[in-house]
Scaffold this motif. Sequence first.
Motif, PDB file in Angstrom:
ATOM      1  N   ALA A 289       1.040  -1.489  -0.082  1.00  0.00           N
ATOM      2  CA  ALA A 289      -0.013  -0.057   0.354  1.00  0.00           C
ATOM      3  C   ALA A 289       0.394   1.154  -0.167  1.00  0.00           C
ATOM      4  CB  ALA A 289      -0.627   0.209   1.048  1.00  0.00           C
ATOM      5  N   ASP A 290       2.157   0.908   0.175  1.00  0.00           N
ATOM      6  CA  ASP A 290       3.337   2.169   0.443  1.00  0.00           C
ATOM      7  C   ASP A 290       3.449   2.738  -0.745  1.00  0.00           C
ATOM      8  OD1 ASP A 290       4.979   4.289   0.188  1.00  0.00           O
ATOM      9  OD2 ASP A 290       6.294   2.431   1.491  1.00  0.00           O
ATOM     10  N   PRO A 291       3.086   4.801  -1.168  1.00  0.00           N
ATOM     11  CA  PRO A 291       3.169   4.698  -1.987  1.00  0.00           C
ATOM     12  C   PRO A 291       4.159   4.875  -2.534  1.00  0.00           C
ATOM     13  CG  PRO A 291       1.802   6.593  -1.439  1.00  0.00           C
ATOM     14  CD  PRO A 291       1.883   5.433  -0.406  1.00  0.00           C
ATOM     15  N   VAL A 292       5.204   5.026  -2.188  1.00  0.00           N
ATOM     16  CA  VAL A 292       6.581   5.150  -2.763  1.00  0.00           C
ATOM     17  C   VAL A 292       7.109   3.486  -3.047  1.00  0.00           C
ATOM     18  CG1 VAL A 292       8.797   5.689  -2.105  1.00  0.00           C
ATOM     19  CG2 VAL A 292       7.257   6.958  -0.739  1.00  0.00           C
ATOM     20  N   VAL A 293       6.684   3.083  -2.168  1.00  0.00           N
ATOM     21  CA  VAL A 293       7.192   1.391  -3.203  1.00  0.00           C
ATOM     22  C   VAL A 293       5.731   1.121  -4.157  1.00  0.00           C
ATOM     23  CG1 VAL A 293       6.879  -1.278  -2.825  1.00  0.00           C
ATOM     24  CG2 VAL A 293       7.605  -0.109  -0.836  1.00  0.00           C
ATOM     25  N   ARG A 294       4.738   1.371  -4.290  1.00  0.00           N
ATOM     26  CA  ARG A 294       4.336   1.361  -5.721  1.00  0.00           C
ATOM     27  C   ARG A 294       4.586   2.200  -6.451  1.00  0.00           C
ATOM     28  NH1 ARG A 294      -1.513   0.264  -4.232  1.00  0.00           N
ATOM     29  NH2 ARG A 294      -2.271   1.600  -6.105  1.00  0.00           N
ATOM     30  N   GLN A 295       5.474   2.826  -6.331  1.00  0.00           N
ATOM     31  CA  GLN A 295       6.139   3.833  -7.889  1.00  0.00           C
ATOM     32  C   GLN A 295       7.563   3.102  -8.020  1.00  0.00           C
ATOM     33  OE1 GLN A 295       6.087   7.372  -9.086  1.00  0.00           O
ATOM     34  NE2 GLN A 295       4.080   7.158  -8.430  1.00  0.00           N
ATOM     35  N   LYS A 296       7.754   2.112  -7.493  1.00  0.00           N
ATOM     36  CA  LYS A 296       9.198   1.631  -7.634  1.00  0.00           C
ATOM     37  C   LYS A 296       8.051  -0.161  -8.176  1.00  0.00           C
ATOM     38  CE  LYS A 296      11.394   2.389  -3.735  1.00  0.00           C
ATOM     39  NZ  LYS A 296      13.071   3.530  -3.227  1.00  0.00           N
ATOM     40  N   LEU A 297       6.865  -0.517  -8.092  1.00  0.00           N
ATOM     41  CA  LEU A 297       6.957  -1.920  -8.806  1.00  0.00           C
ATOM     42  C   LEU A 297       6.316  -0.713 -10.360  1.00  0.00           C
ATOM     43  CD1 LEU A 297       4.294  -2.978  -5.934  1.00  0.00           C
ATOM     44  CD2 LEU A 297       6.760  -4.149  -6.946  1.00  0.00           C
ATOM     45  N   ALA A 298       5.427   0.282 -10.130  1.00  0.00           N
ATOM     46  CA  ALA A 298       5.199   0.813 -11.009  1.00  0.00           C
ATOM     47  C   ALA A 298       6.480   1.025 -12.508  1.00  0.00           C
ATOM     48  CB  ALA A 298       4.033   1.795 -11.670  1.00  0.00           C
ATOM     49  N   ARG A 299       7.247   1.375 -11.969  1.00  0.00           N
ATOM     50  CA  ARG A 299       8.526   1.603 -12.526  1.00  0.00           C
ATOM     51  C   ARG A 299       9.345   0.229 -12.929  1.00  0.00           C
ATOM     52  NH1 ARG A 299      11.100   6.894 -11.928  1.00  0.00           N
ATOM     53  NH2 ARG A 299      10.646   7.455 -10.521  1.00  0.00           N
ATOM     54  N   ALA A 300       9.586   0.086 -12.807  1.00  0.00           N
ATOM     55  CA  ALA A 300       9.852  -1.676 -13.155  1.00  0.00           C
ATOM     56  C   ALA A 300       9.389  -2.317 -14.321  1.00  0.00           C
ATOM     57  CB  ALA A 300      10.383  -3.004 -12.084  1.00  0.00           C
ATOM     58  N   HIS A 301       8.152  -2.003 -13.811  1.00  0.00           N
ATOM     59  CA  HIS A 301       6.668  -3.418 -14.836  1.00  0.00           C
ATOM     60  C   HIS A 301       6.864  -2.058 -16.335  1.00  0.00           C
ATOM     61  CE1 HIS A 301       3.080  -4.886 -15.658  1.00  0.00           C
ATOM     62  NE2 HIS A 301       2.351  -3.730 -16.051  1.00  0.00           N
ATOM     63  N   THR A 302       7.274  -0.701 -16.113  1.00  0.00           N
ATOM     64  CA  THR A 302       6.908  -0.034 -17.236  1.00  0.00           C
ATOM     65  C   THR A 302       8.294  -0.326 -17.769  1.00  0.00           C
ATOM     66  OG1 THR A 302       5.912   1.551 -15.971  1.00  0.00           O
ATOM     67  CG2 THR A 302       6.976   2.363 -18.147  1.00  0.00           C
ATOM     68  N   ASN A 303       9.358  -0.575 -16.750  1.00  0.00           N
ATOM     69  CA  ASN A 303      11.007  -0.742 -17.871  1.00  0.00           C
ATOM     70  C   ASN A 303      10.830  -2.052 -18.381  1.00  0.00           C
ATOM     71  OD1 ASN A 303      11.912   1.789 -17.181  1.00  0.00           O
ATOM     72  ND2 ASN A 303      12.594   0.984 -15.174  1.00  0.00           N
ATOM     73  N   ASP A 304      10.914  -3.217 -17.773  1.00  0.00           N
ATOM     74  CA  ASP A 304      10.660  -4.234 -18.489  1.00  0.00           C
ATOM     75  C   ASP A 304       9.856  -4.348 -19.864  1.00  0.00           C
ATOM     76  OD1 ASP A 304      11.660  -5.291 -16.346  1.00  0.00           O
ATOM     77  OD2 ASP A 304       9.377  -6.398 -14.998  1.00  0.00           O
ATOM     78  N   TYR A 305       8.266  -3.875 -19.801  1.00  0.00           N
ATOM     79  CA  TYR A 305       7.753  -3.848 -21.157  1.00  0.00           C
ATOM     80  C   TYR A 305       8.371  -2.460 -22.639  1.00  0.00           C
ATOM     81  CZ  TYR A 305       3.727  -3.456 -24.277  1.00  0.00           C
ATOM     82  OH  TYR A 305       2.969  -3.057 -25.175  1.00  0.00           O
ATOM     83  N   VAL A 306       8.952  -1.728 -22.006  1.00  0.00           N
ATOM     84  CA  VAL A 306       9.710  -0.676 -22.581  1.00  0.00           C
ATOM     85  C   VAL A 306      11.129  -1.559 -23.479  1.00  0.00           C
ATOM     86  CG1 VAL A 306      11.429   1.195 -23.068  1.00  0.00           C
ATOM     87  CG2 VAL A 306       9.603   1.562 -21.791  1.00  0.00           C
ATOM     88  N   SER A 307      11.525  -2.207 -22.570  1.00  0.00           N
ATOM     89  CA  SER A 307      12.678  -2.888 -23.320  1.00  0.00           C
ATOM     90  C   SER A 307      11.668  -4.455 -24.186  1.00  0.00           C
ATOM     91  CB  SER A 307      12.584  -4.240 -21.622  1.00  0.00           C
ATOM     92  OG  SER A 307      13.881  -4.662 -22.205  1.00  0.00           O
ATOM     93  N   ARG A 308      10.467  -4.492 -23.658  1.00  0.00           N
ATOM     94  CA  ARG A 308      10.545  -5.365 -24.816  1.00  0.00           C
ATOM     95  C   ARG A 308       9.349  -4.518 -26.113  1.00  0.00           C
ATOM     96  NH1 ARG A 308       5.611  -8.093 -20.995  1.00  0.00           N
ATOM     97  NH2 ARG A 308       5.195  -9.158 -22.843  1.00  0.00           N
ATOM     98  N   ALA A 309       9.592  -3.705 -26.015  1.00  0.00           N
ATOM     99  CA  ALA A 309       8.758  -3.031 -27.321  1.00  0.00           C
ATOM    100  C   ALA A 309       9.622  -2.559 -27.720  1.00  0.00           C
ATOM    101  CB  ALA A 309       8.295  -1.850 -26.660  1.00  0.00           C
ATOM    102  N   LEU A 310      11.389  -1.774 -27.361  1.00  0.00           N
ATOM    103  CA  LEU A 310      12.340  -2.055 -27.442  1.00  0.00           C
ATOM    104  C   LEU A 310      13.211  -3.147 -28.605  1.00  0.00           C
ATOM    105  CD1 LEU A 310      14.804   0.263 -28.190  1.00  0.00           C
ATOM    106  CD2 LEU A 310      16.208  -0.773 -26.334  1.00  0.00           C
ATOM    107  N   GLY A 311      12.578  -4.569 -28.029  1.00  0.00           N
ATOM    108  CA  GLY A 311      13.168  -5.386 -28.999  1.00  0.00           C
ATOM    109  C   GLY A 311      12.795  -5.376 -30.336  1.00  0.00           C
ATOM    110  N   PHE A 312      11.340  -5.665 -29.881  1.00  0.00           N
ATOM    111  CA  PHE A 312      10.531  -5.412 -30.815  1.00  0.00           C
ATOM    112  C   PHE A 312      10.568  -4.612 -32.164  1.00  0.00           C
ATOM    113  CE2 PHE A 312       6.651  -4.320 -33.599  1.00  0.00           C
ATOM    114  CZ  PHE A 312       5.974  -5.873 -34.182  1.00  0.00           C
TER     115      PHE A 312
END
Lengths: 424, 424, 391, 391
Positions: A289-312
Amino acid sequence: MNTTETLPDMNIYRENARRWLAEHMDQRPSSDASAESGLATEEFLKKKIATARALQRKLFDGGYSGITWAKEYGGQGLPLEYDVAFLEAAEHYVMPDFDTFNSTTFDVCVPVMLEHSSPEFLRSFIPKVLAGELLVCQFFSEPSAGSDLAGVRTRATRDGDQWVINGQKIWSTLAQFADWGMCLTRTNWDVPKHRGLTWFAVPCDSAGLTIRPIRQITGSPHFCEDFFDDVAVPDGYRIGEVNNGWTVTQSMLVRERGAARSADTMSPTGPGDLVPDLVAAARKAGQLADPVVRQKLARAHTNDYVSRALGFRIAQMTAQGDLNTGVAAYGKLFKGVYTPIRARIGVEIAGAGAMTWDPATPGADATALAYLNGRLISIAGGTNEMQRNGIGERVLGLPREPSFDTSKPFNEVLLDSAHWNGKD
Amino acid sequence: MNTTETLPDMNIYRENARRWLAEHMDQRPSSDASAESGLATEEFLKKKIATARALQRKLFDGGYSGITWAKEYGGQGLPLEYDVAFLEAAEHYVMPDFDTFNSTTFDVCVPVMLEHSSPEFLRSFIPKVLAGELLVCQFFSEPSAGSDLAGVRTRATRDGDQWVINGQKIWSTLAQFADWGMCLTRTNWDVPKHRGLTWFAVPCDSAGLTIRPIRQITGSPHFCEDFFDDVAVPDGYRIGEVNNGWTVTQSMLVRERGAARSADTMSPTGPGDLVPDLVAAARKAGQLADPVVRQKLARAHTNDYVSRALGFRIAQMTAQGDLNTGVAAYGKLFKGVYTPIRARIGVEIAGAGAMTWDPATPGADATALAYLNGRLISIAGGTNEMQRNGIGERVLGLPREPSFDTSKPFNEVLLDSAHWNGKD
Amino acid sequence: MDLERTNDQELLRDTAVKFIKETGDPVTVRALSTTTTGMPEKYLQRTADLGWYAMLVPEAFGGGSVSGEGLRDLAIVAEERGRALQPGPFVPMNVVATALARRGTDAQRDEVLASIVAGETLATWAVVGTSGVWEPGAVRATATEGGFLLSGTCGAVQDAVCAEWLLVTAGTPVWPARVSASTAGMSGGPTQFLVPASATGVEATALEGLDLTQRFGTVSFRDVFVPPSSVVGEVGGAAEDVEHQLQIALVLSVSEAIGAMDALFEMTRTYSIDRIAFGRPIGSFQGVKYQLADMSLAVQAGMAIATAATRAVQAGQPDAGEVASMAKAWVGDAAIDIAQGCFQVFGGIGFTWEHDSHLYLRRLTMGSVLFGSPDWHRERICQLHDIEVRS
Amino acid sequence: MDLERTNDQELLRDTAVKFIKETGDPVTVRALSTTTTGMPEKYLQRTADLGWYAMLVPEAFGGGSVSGEGLRDLAIVAEERGRALQPGPFVPMNVVATALARRGTDAQRDEVLASIVAGETLATWAVVGTSGVWEPGAVRATATEGGFLLSGTCGAVQDAVCAEWLLVTAGTPVWPARVSASTAGMSGGPTQFLVPASATGVEATALEGLDLTQRFGTVSFRDVFVPPSSVVGEVGGAAEDVEHQLQIALVLSVSEAIGAMDALFEMTRTYSIDRIAFGRPIGSFQGVKYQLADMSLAVQAGMAIATAATRAVQAGQPDAGEVASMAKAWVGDAAIDIAQGCFQVFGGIGFTWEHDSHLYLRRLTMGSVLFGSPDWHRERICQLHDIEVRS
């Protein structure tokens, strides 16, 4: 493939393959619980490779190994569509998994040997590869030649009809389980570094060759260091021309990039679940529930997806051929930059509680192991720095870094580098 | 100071100073509401400097200008303790504030001139400086010589008893309000770059000299560009020996660092209020309760305090003299790295609402202005890159970057750099 | 490292360095990494002989320090400990020592404090929950006939299984829970108890950990009965005591980190000069040089803020808690920057078990999240400034 | 930029580039930076002739796009707009156009949508509060005799004072308030109204702004009476509509940013090759080269995620909102990285008003915080995954 021969009917081929698979191979369990644990031990790897060898042998005996490879070398000499048809039929069966040998042996080393070794050598060698009897590793990097691959100092000296190799190699992936290795040596010290290199195929049981697993910082023994002490190999084992080793190396590097790229070429799917490992870590730490932690989760998730989009995107660029192939460096650099960030986010989220664990709880050390491995991709297979050089000079066309080792004899480079003063 | 003269009694000196100050100078308002607005306009600066000149004249007439400077040059020739005593007495009075001329004229340029100009020149020049009649700026950087200070291309050619200067300078701070400038020129093009430089004092109203304020990205005109079109100066205006300008430059750079450092040498006080400007921005945006915003506030606050603690540490190092003076680069680099981060935090906290504002509300543009100025300190007075080079080579003793311009004639450097190929 | 040191403090440092070189450098520590205690033989006693557990204790109770400013002296030792990745419960021993010296009963001082100072007993600090952060009521105390019953579990307890004494905080410390918006359960009133590890119902479990040079575990309390004489300070009145202990722990932990960062950086700097690639030392490449310059800046800035925190806590400044949290937050981030950044310079060799860099990475990373992560301390800084949680 | 483009899309791009070169490159925009509209003469009509406001509108309503995938076409235009820092209400015009095309009444389509498509009227989107973020009830609608009364104030309204029509969202969009822990007032049920700027009680105020190439202001509503015929969609049922509008705004805003980033980066790359210092082009120094390589990576990765978002929203994928937020979060951060990073390469010259780099910095920074900052979108991503706010 000999085009004068009649090709088998595709439907019959497919049907035969299905029948053979049903008779000889095991179906994969529907829920793939065979996902590897974080830490691959020596024992685990040994068993995995032995199993793969046995399965490969079955394929070979059944005529399903090297489907597209030349008959001369023990393959089936069929067009690619037969290979595809077999793989489709085999989708739900347990197929041989040689861990990283899948790429080092089958995607990288053996194709390079097929291109550069002598036909006599290949006629005896390749069938055994197809039968799972020979796994090939790379004797490539050295303690003093990492990023600077052409700076190897392992020496091969001609002695009649054979060569004598002395030196040390390192980072040879799974060499402790390999049967042969492809070894890069220096055969001429009086010419610039790229022009005095020669490759050899070396049996791992050669006298004078000691292969020693390296314990990594996680404890895993995925790499070896290899000591060559008067290792003699016949000239027939040479791969490519004498002193023309850099051409062979480039052919190898292209294949390595290809192998590394293959995972990215699938079209991009959706982003999927929110970084499940990190969400689990956050939940366990009571921090979801920690908003600071949630930022980190979304950041990692976004980077993961950007990595795949970049690979494509990179795969598209390569397919369109309208851009410098140096663009593959973008994918490598992205992973090299963002993987350590992701690993660190894991520690920040999981906190002190996850940096200690009960060894009896499976996976309790997952965040810590991911953290330790986090910077591997920033270094292995070309450091972030090498990628930035490549992007800067080969993609962006920026002026070159001054070179102090490409135009003078390698012997001189070694001498001069000991007295570096930065003067032109 | 002439030690044969009798020094005034300190108590009497102090008492006289107090009485003089009370009679001639205004007391500072207790709440210092004179804090400058974010954007200093041309008009604002003009008025500020005119006021300072008038106050400086009063000090001079009262015998309180140049207290420690030589009598020969219009000073009082007293020891430092008299200066300190006067400044203590003057603490609550409005004293002259020449904006950045406080340092460029009084801490940097004039001390350098005192060290390197001819006594004849100084005898007529310095008294006017002490009287507030002459403000001195620097004609130093050029469009093609920023980080590479020794690479200036402004040319001075000897013509009998005078020199003729041609070229362009830039980033001359407040030159539009200066009376004289210290100008770095190249007087020999056939020697390596550090060996063909000469400094001159140039009156700003010289024929052929055009000084044009540069509008900065904030709109503020703090810097100028200066065009030298056959500007003639007598040889008597020369500062230091011909072609020995780099020695003078180094003396100047040391003083600049000293001036920059003085603000940091106070002992570290407590961290004080939590970044008041950013807390105000967060409150206005209604985000003060957001844990993500609070992280940013604490981060900026902590960086601010670390910067001060580091400044104190550097002052300690310098005072102890046990370390390379290159350590001052740490303070500059810290600010160069963290000021842009702080400015960005402001934007992230304040959000879209603060990126538009009612021009009638004072200070409504504060976050945006701070943001625009954020990277100035990363560049002005030595870029982050130059600081990293300095720390790397002069403090850490890392091997030098190869040099392509220090050992060949400057003319050749200009030619070669146009055909860069990175070859040794 | 504080640049202002007395001759006595220099001597203190030299003595620590000499002892460490003889008995416990990283090579030795590596060999000990699989043992239960993780310490060389008689390590506690020998370090006690050097005064490592006496410096926060007044002379009246058998303590003392060379300069009279015990924490500044101790920070010098801590830095050298970090430099060589010294093992052992240095931080918790000193935290318990200061707690007993300030608030312990005569009996506690006689029985336990003297033994701590002499290195004859191992005492540790049990203050956080199993998640490693301050949790409301990780341990609860209930008044009962003739004493209290303690229940709950503490995590990240250093040397949990070797400890003979536990300084346990029951109820909630006054610090913020990590989720700042959650003010529930943050009411004051913690109580501290000095509990023998042998008490019935106390169970310590050893854990494996990222850090190979220090041992951590959990301690659970199942209806552990403790008499009133085990209370340290006042019932419900330990808030300020715990705050003081935290400040001590932060200063020592940060000082250890600074030493480790500096030593690791120095190893890396040297390597960049010795290692040749492309015909040049790699440290001559700007790409590497700039990384080193930035890491060096982080070391220097870290030393600056560590010194400020040490002085502030030593002097008992009103803002000491804030400065200590700043030091922990800043150094905690910088430590990971440096530990990871040095890997980048070492390249492959840094990934081998035999290379020391991973020992530093492990220790520094554990230090970054122990006693409150950087994020936790940043939130605490805001709360210390009374920045409202709800605007 | 999506690497897969049809010939028609290439033509569309070429036409946009040609128009921009003729009429509205950065030099022109700079000259317009002090005017009220900030647009060249007849800019809306001329861009409408190029179809810039028609692409999200079905042919039945006078719209149409070259590929039949209007958003993908429009993203191509947006990127070229960003590249040359084009002025004008491109994003809000298209948002209102799509809103009316999907949910408008026949009368609204006849009266307003046709004029938007033709560039004959300026319509804008009023959806956030004065803080620039989505605030619960920035504008409130109260049912009254024969219609509704609107009250409240919207901020960050593009071309507030020039707009003739306002698409106003009353009640609360379903998106999270920025403080995620605050779920109060997040109940659904927004209603959208198409309100003429001339309505009694509507007051628009022009503001100055960081961005010199676009105009923003506030619009306040003081008991503005609107008839039921001004409702767009259903009363209390606009949640999905507003979400769709957000997705469109995100894709276009991100595409503009990508174009601006790419153009600014290219200026910088060229400068690093031309600029000589220390006898070498500065781009030959690794210290500069690595910065450029990292920025180039950010441009390429930004293009990749922008393409993914454009395709996802175009296709109406279930995860389109998430992918659009990812694109906005990632590109929003990367835009500032690049805008600031390019300053570092330009050095002093970049700090002059005459140099274009600050125009890019300003536009990119405004774009980063408009339509939700990166932080806001990251919280939204978690909420879209139903990650519980309270664990």
